[in-house]
Design a protein around this motif. Structure first.
Motif, PDB file in Angstrom:
ATOM      1  N   LEU A 185     -27.042 -21.350   4.866  1.00 40.77           N
ATOM      2  CA  LEU A 185     -25.722 -21.525   4.270  1.00 40.77           C
ATOM      3  C   LEU A 185     -25.721 -22.736   3.335  1.00 40.77           C
ATOM      4  O   LEU A 185     -26.504 -23.680   3.543  1.00 40.77           O
ATOM      5  N   PRO A 186     -24.873 -22.737   2.329  1.00 33.56           N
ATOM      6  CA  PRO A 186     -24.849 -23.856   1.368  1.00 33.56           C
ATOM      7  C   PRO A 186     -24.298 -25.124   2.018  1.00 33.56           C
ATOM      8  O   PRO A 186     -23.092 -25.231   2.271  1.00 33.56           O
ATOM      9  N   VAL A 187     -25.168 -26.092   2.256  1.00 35.29           N
ATOM     10  CA  VAL A 187     -24.756 -27.296   2.983  1.00 35.29           C
ATOM     11  C   VAL A 187     -23.832 -28.178   2.166  1.00 35.29           C
ATOM     12  O   VAL A 187     -23.084 -28.999   2.717  1.00 35.29           O
ATOM     13  N   ASP A 188     -23.855 -28.027   0.824  1.00 35.33           N
ATOM     14  CA  ASP A 188     -23.015 -28.857  -0.035  1.00 35.33           C
ATOM     15  C   ASP A 188     -21.671 -28.208  -0.342  1.00 35.33           C
ATOM     16  O   ASP A 188     -20.853 -28.801  -1.053  1.00 35.33           O
ATOM     17  N   GLY A 208     -25.585 -25.676  14.098  1.00 36.23           N
ATOM     18  CA  GLY A 208     -25.415 -26.255  12.770  1.00 36.23           C
ATOM     19  C   GLY A 208     -24.042 -26.051  12.173  1.00 36.23           C
ATOM     20  O   GLY A 208     -23.744 -26.567  11.097  1.00 36.23           O
ATOM     21  N   LEU A 209     -23.189 -25.244  12.823  1.00 35.41           N
ATOM     22  CA  LEU A 209     -21.870 -24.946  12.255  1.00 35.41           C
ATOM     23  C   LEU A 209     -21.043 -26.215  12.068  1.00 35.41           C
ATOM     24  O   LEU A 209     -20.225 -26.300  11.146  1.00 35.41           O
ATOM     25  N   GLN A 210     -21.272 -27.229  12.921  1.00 38.73           N
ATOM     26  CA  GLN A 210     -20.485 -28.455  12.853  1.00 38.73           C
ATOM     27  C   GLN A 210     -20.694 -29.209  11.543  1.00 38.73           C
ATOM     28  O   GLN A 210     -19.925 -30.120  11.212  1.00 38.73           O
ATOM     29  N   HIS A 211     -21.728 -28.845  10.789  1.00 46.32           N
ATOM     30  CA  HIS A 211     -21.985 -29.512   9.515  1.00 46.32           C
ATOM     31  C   HIS A 211     -20.789 -29.385   8.572  1.00 46.32           C
ATOM     32  O   HIS A 211     -20.516 -30.302   7.791  1.00 46.32           O
ATOM     33  N   ASP A 246     -23.758 -23.009  21.282  1.00 47.97           N
ATOM     34  CA  ASP A 246     -22.980 -22.418  20.192  1.00 47.97           C
ATOM     35  C   ASP A 246     -21.550 -22.936  20.210  1.00 47.97           C
ATOM     36  O   ASP A 246     -20.987 -23.332  19.180  1.00 47.97           O
ATOM     37  N   TRP A 247     -20.934 -22.939  21.388  1.00 50.63           N
ATOM     38  CA  TRP A 247     -19.523 -23.343  21.475  1.00 50.63           C
ATOM     39  C   TRP A 247     -19.365 -24.838  21.215  1.00 50.63           C
ATOM     40  O   TRP A 247     -18.319 -25.279  20.692  1.00 50.63           O
ATOM     41  N   GLN A 248     -20.366 -25.647  21.557  1.00 49.96           N
ATOM     42  CA  GLN A 248     -20.277 -27.070  21.268  1.00 49.96           C
ATOM     43  C   GLN A 248     -20.220 -27.323  19.761  1.00 49.96           C
ATOM     44  O   GLN A 248     -19.542 -28.248  19.296  1.00 49.96           O
ATOM     45  N   ALA A 249     -20.954 -26.478  19.017  1.00 47.49           N
ATOM     46  CA  ALA A 249     -20.874 -26.586  17.555  1.00 47.49           C
ATOM     47  C   ALA A 249     -19.478 -26.269  17.063  1.00 47.49           C
ATOM     48  O   ALA A 249     -18.968 -26.894  16.129  1.00 47.49           O
TER      49      ALA A 249
END
Length: 1015
Positions: free
Chosen positions: A880-883, A903-906, A926-929
């Motif tokens: 996914l586009p991190v920016d 990585g969703l928390q990014h 997963d849920w922690q993210a």
């Protein structure tokens, strides 16, 4: 290798003498012989004294080929083919002896055509490569160039050429003299008269007249050039049968009727009453007079037989039709002898049967005496035999009924000519939605009558349709023939009432049988049983004679095939059948057939004919069944009930109000089941709620396949509606209608905001190119990039684009022309190179089953991302586009198989997370993210994941920031207790699509709004 190039490789000084050996020695003189000297007598390898034999010609060809192969440069073909090429060239040179032409003709032909003749005459080469064949053709042309050069140097050529030219000029002069003798130039008197005569024809016939109706404010005639409509004519033609099939195959051909005489000089044109035969005659006459192509003679047979004696000779044509002009002596015969005449004989059916044979003989004698002219004879279908003038070369055509587009054109032109434009639109709407009215408007006569009566009643024709039928019957059965000056044309003269009595019995018999045609014997039996009722003495008038008169003169019944009788319009059959049923008191019969849709118009017309008490009784019988279709039929009948008990009218209106307008999609579908009758009753958008308006458009859309014209008329009324739901319905039903027409009449008028237009076919893409720009487009299917761009002349105006199931979108470069895209969806496309889209202002992207997602990281402007396929890597940040400032993410089936939600928390600005039907379970990691997303307020889940992976939600942490929960695909047996416990901040819960399950979950979410989401 071109001949000029080949000539560069073969010196003419060497090859010319070789080719010269092909011909015998030159001789002195001019070659003045009785017959031109043919090439076969000039060649030296034929005849008794042969300078060459065929073997010598082969050697010559071998020498030519060898010179070309051995010359400097690249060989023209493979070395192993040299012998075969030389042999083929020799055979072509030997073919000179088989050409049946002389040297003068050969030079006139040119070297390329001469080479083509040799190639065609000689045996075809076998097994040569493409290069060898090309060389052979070039060598043949080069040899022919040398041969023709040799011909022009012969001592006899110039002299013989001059002789040939002199002879040709002499022949041309003789032919011109003969032509001038046959077509003498008209003198000044003829020219002056023809100028006056053409003006007279134009003025006399440049108008159309409706006979048989009384109108106060509508014209009974209007300019021909404004109102004329070119109709279609059909002709039967035998075509060769496919191999193995016996005999020819009959084929029906169609062509514009006014071009009939362009394809054939002699035409017998058949057409029913009012089909436009006389109008076509007028149009042909006026056109010929204006263009000056032919001299038109309009000869109505009913006028020609007014005097006693024979039919007129050409000199009396003008006098016979009351033309006030006096032609110079012998003018008509000079015109016809020169083949400049257009003879238009109108109305063979309008003269007595005893005179028709005389008319045929008269026409036959004219055709034989004056060949080369153009002839048109018109008649009703049953008046003459099919072979009446076949021996004289007359081809038969039949005028076809008017098509929908022709009716619309006629209505437009009539209202333009009559200065009645405000009435045009309402009448066209009535013709589209009212089936019985549309079935009536199939020829110019009935269209003209409908237009005139509609204008006369200030646009209220649909509420008084019985008046239209009554006027039409009076016009067809009595007044039209009388006012056109027609006397009785057969031995039987029937009054209007007698004709009505006979016709309505025939109609009722057809209605009862459920058919639209009967055999002639049955029709004669019905007529025979009615003769005493209408006071026609049997000793004078037999049933066959009376039936024949009805077929010929009534304009209401016809004989479509031998031994078969039917009504020209189904609506007249229903109208007359209803008239007889009411007269005989058969109301119970009518009510008993109300379930049959074929009886709908019969019942409606019966209400129009019935007395007030009979109407009330019949309508109450329809209401008593309490069936939606019969209730709507009763409502439609009110249109014809001019006098009716007030209580009955209220009963009908009250019961119908429960059906119209529909209040929901389900009610709309139920209403559509009542059939096309509904279209006449559906209201317009005024005074309707948005939901009612959408439901009305749903009903009309569902009826589009069965009755497209009427459905389109209803939908057209909603094209300016503001509701998004209504506009989405109008866009989504495009495929049910004619593509181009629906685009022009509905789609091009819609407000585009939040609206996607879908194109699936090439026809839809073509229609898209004709409309105002659409900012949101969806293309389904294998459209090539060039085809998509051709459908979107201004791609920079497109801000949202979807491409689905398209194998041709293999590279994202194909989408770069849409430089203003802010939303893009790619589904089932083998697309690669997504990083190339980084230069577009994309805010939303959806991908499902695309070939490669590795370029997603370059799309830094995205705010919403939807993915429904397996992602590469083990962490979302790897693909996914991190920016990108993502606010909404949807992850569908298989999207989390390898990455999970790691990585969703990014994307800390994420506000909405949607999880589709996931194949694997969600873990605590997963849920922690998810829990680490401070801005998350919306969570969308798929009920399938809840049912099949309940453990995914037992490990789910508390998410206090989530305020909106949406669950799709709800069956009603899902356990939502874990979600209720772990989402304490909920304010709204939406369940799709199970509204009936809302109460079951109310206790789990106390104080929270629970609703059924129908999106």
């Amino acid at each position: 290798m071109e001949p000029a190039v080949l000539g560069g490789k073969l010196a003419s000084s060497l090859m010319g003498p070789l080719l010269k050996k092909l011909f015998v020695a030159d001789g002195p003189g001019a070659g003045l012989v009785d017959r031109p000297v043919r090439l076969k007598s000039l060649v030296s390898f034929r005849g008794e004294k042969r300078a060459l034999v065929e073997k010598d010609v082969h050697r010559l060809a071998e020498h030519v080929v060898r010179q070309a192969v051995d010359s400097p440069g690249e060989p023209p073909f493979r070395t192993g083919e040299q012998i075969a090429v030389a042999d083929a060239l020799a055979r072509r040179l030997l073919a000179l002896g088989d050409l049946d032409m002389d040297d003068v003709q050969a030079v006139r032909l040119g070297h390329r055509e001469l080479a083509a003749n040799l190639t065609h005459t000689a045996p075809a080469p076998d097994g040569l490569s493409g290069d060898a064949c090309h060389f052979l053709d070039s060598a043949t042309e080069w040899a022919c160039l040398q041969i023709l050069e040799f011909f022009t140097r012969r001592s006899t050529f110039v002299a013989r050429t001059l002789v040939a030219q002199t002879r040709a000029q002499a022949e041309l002069v003789a032919k011109i003299d003969e032509l001038l003798a046959r077509s003498p130039r008209p003198d000044a008197r003829d020219t002056a008269f023809e100028r006056r005569y053409r003006s007279h024809v134009t003025e006399r016939h440049n108008h159309i007249t409706i006979y048989g109706i009384d109108l106060r404010d509508s014209p009974d005639r209007w300019p021909l050039e404004v109102a004329y409509l070119s109709l279609e004519a059909t002709a039967a033609e035998d075509r060769p049968a496919p191999e193995g099939d016996p005999g020819p195959v009959p084929v029906a051909l169609q062509l514009p009727a006014d071009e009939a005489l362009l394809a054939h000089d002699r035409v017998l044109l058949r057409g029913d009453a009012g089909s436009g035969k006389t109008t076509l005659v007028q149009w042909l006459a006026v056109t010929a007079a204006r263009e000056g192509t032919h001299i038109p003679y309009v000869l109505p047979l009913r006028t020609l037989i007014r005097g006693v004696g024979a039919f007129p000779a050409p000199a009396a044509f003008l006098t016979a039709v009351d033309c006030p002009l006096s032609a110079p002596e012998g003018w008509a015969e000079r015109v016809l002898s020169a083949g400049r005449g257009l003879i238009l004989v109108d109305g063979l059916d309008e003269i007595p049967d005893t005179d028709r044979n005389r008319a045929r003989d008269w026409l036959r004698s004219l055709v034989h005496a004056f060949p080369g002219n153009r002839w048109l004879l018109t008649s009703r279908p049953t008046a003459v035999r099919s072979d009446l003038l076949a021996a004289e070369g007359f081809g038969e055509l039949t005028l076809a009924p008017m098509r929908r587009t022709e009716v619309a054109t006629f209505v437009h032109r009539w209202h333009t000519a009559a200065g009645a434009s405000p009435f045009e639109g309402p009448l066209l709407d009535s013709l589209r939605t009212k089936r019985d009215l549309a079935r009536l408007a199939t020829n110019p006569l009935m269209c003209g009558l409908i237009c005139a009566l509609h204008r006369e009643r200030r646009g209220y024709l649909p509420t008084g349709r019985k008046e239209l039928y009554d006027a039409a019957l009076t016009m067809l059965l009595a007044r039209r023939d009388r006012e056109r000056g027609l006397a009785a044309v057969d031995e039987v003269e029937l009054g209007e009432e007698a004709q009505l009595e006979l016709l309505q019995r025939l109609a009722y018999a057809l209605v009862l049988s459920g058919r639209t045609e009967m055999d002639a014997e049955s029709a004669e039996a019905i007529v025979d049983g009615c003769l005493s009722t209408v006071a026609l003495p049997r000793e004078r008038w037999t049933a066959p004679t009376v039936l024949r008169t009805l077929l010929l003169r009534s304009g209401l019944i016809r004989q479509p095939a031998i031994g078969v009788v039917d009504f020209v319009h189904r609506t007249f059959q229903d109208y007359l059948g209803a008239r007889y049923a009411v007269a005989e008191g058969h109301l119970e019969v009518l009510a008993g057939h109300a379930d049959d849709t074929q009886w709908e118009d019969v019942i409606r017309m019966a209400v129009a004919h019935a007395r007030p008490r009979e109407r009330a009784r019949l309508l109450r019988q329809l209401l008593a069944r309490n069936e939606p279709r019969l209730t709507l039929l009763a409502l439609a009948c009110l249109e014809h009930a001019t006098a009716l008990e007030h209580e009955v009218r209220l009963e009908v209106d009250s019961q119908a109000a429960e059906l119209i307008p529909p209040l929901s999609t389900e009610e709309a579908k139920t209403l559509a089941e009542a059939g096309p009758l509904v279209l006449e009753l559906l209201p317009g958008p005024s005074a309707l709620t948005d939901q009612e308006a959408r439901s009305v458009t749903v009903t009309a859309s569902l009826l589009g396949a069965e009755e497209p014209e009427g459905a389109l008329t209803v939908l057209r009324r909603f094209r300016n509606h503001h509701s998004l739901a209504v506009r989405r319905q109008l866009v989504g039903t495009w495929q049910r209608f004619d593509t181009a027409e629906y685009a022009a009449e509905v789609l091009d008028h819609l407000e585009r905001t939040d609206l996607f237009l879908t194109c699936e076919s090439a026809e839809e893409c073509a229609a898209l190119a004709t409309m105002r720009p659409w900012p949101a487009l969806s293309f389904h299917g294998p459209h090539r990039p060039a085809e998509i761009l051709a459908a979107v002349p201004a791609p920079e105006t497109v801000t949202a684009l979807e491409v689905r199931a398209n194998p041709h979108i293999v590279d994202a470069d194909a989408l770069l022309s849409f430089g203003s895209l802010r939303e893009l969806r790619l589904t089932d496309c083998p697309t690669t190179g997504l990083d190339r889209l980084g230069g577009l202002p994309l805010l939303r992207l959806g991908c499902s089953q695309v070939a490669d997602l590795t370029g997603l990281g370059a799309l830094r402007s995205l705010r919403r991302l939807s993915l429904a396929q397996e992602l590469p890597g083990t962490d979302l940040t790897e693909v996914l586009p991190v920016d990108a400032p993502l606010e909404t993410i949807f992850l569908g089936r298989h999207s989390t198989d390898t990455t999970g939600l790691r990585g969703l928390q990014h994307w800390s600005g994420l506000r909405s997370l949607s999880l589709g039907y996931l194949a694997g379970e969600l873990t605590d990691t997963d849920w922690q993210a998810v829990a680490a997303l401070p801005e998350l307020t919306e969570l969308h889940l798929h009920a399938g994941t809840i049912r099949e992976s309940p453990h995914s939600f037992t490990v789910m942490p508390e998410l206090p920031g989530v305020e909106v929960l949406r669950i799709t695909a709800v069956y009603g047996d899902e356990d939502l207790s874990d979600l209720a416990l772990r989402l304490p901040g909920l304010r709204s819960v939406s369940l799709l699509p199970a509204a009936r399950h809302l109460a079951r979950y109310a206790d789990l979410f106390p104080g929270i709004e629970i609703n059924a989401d129908h999106r």
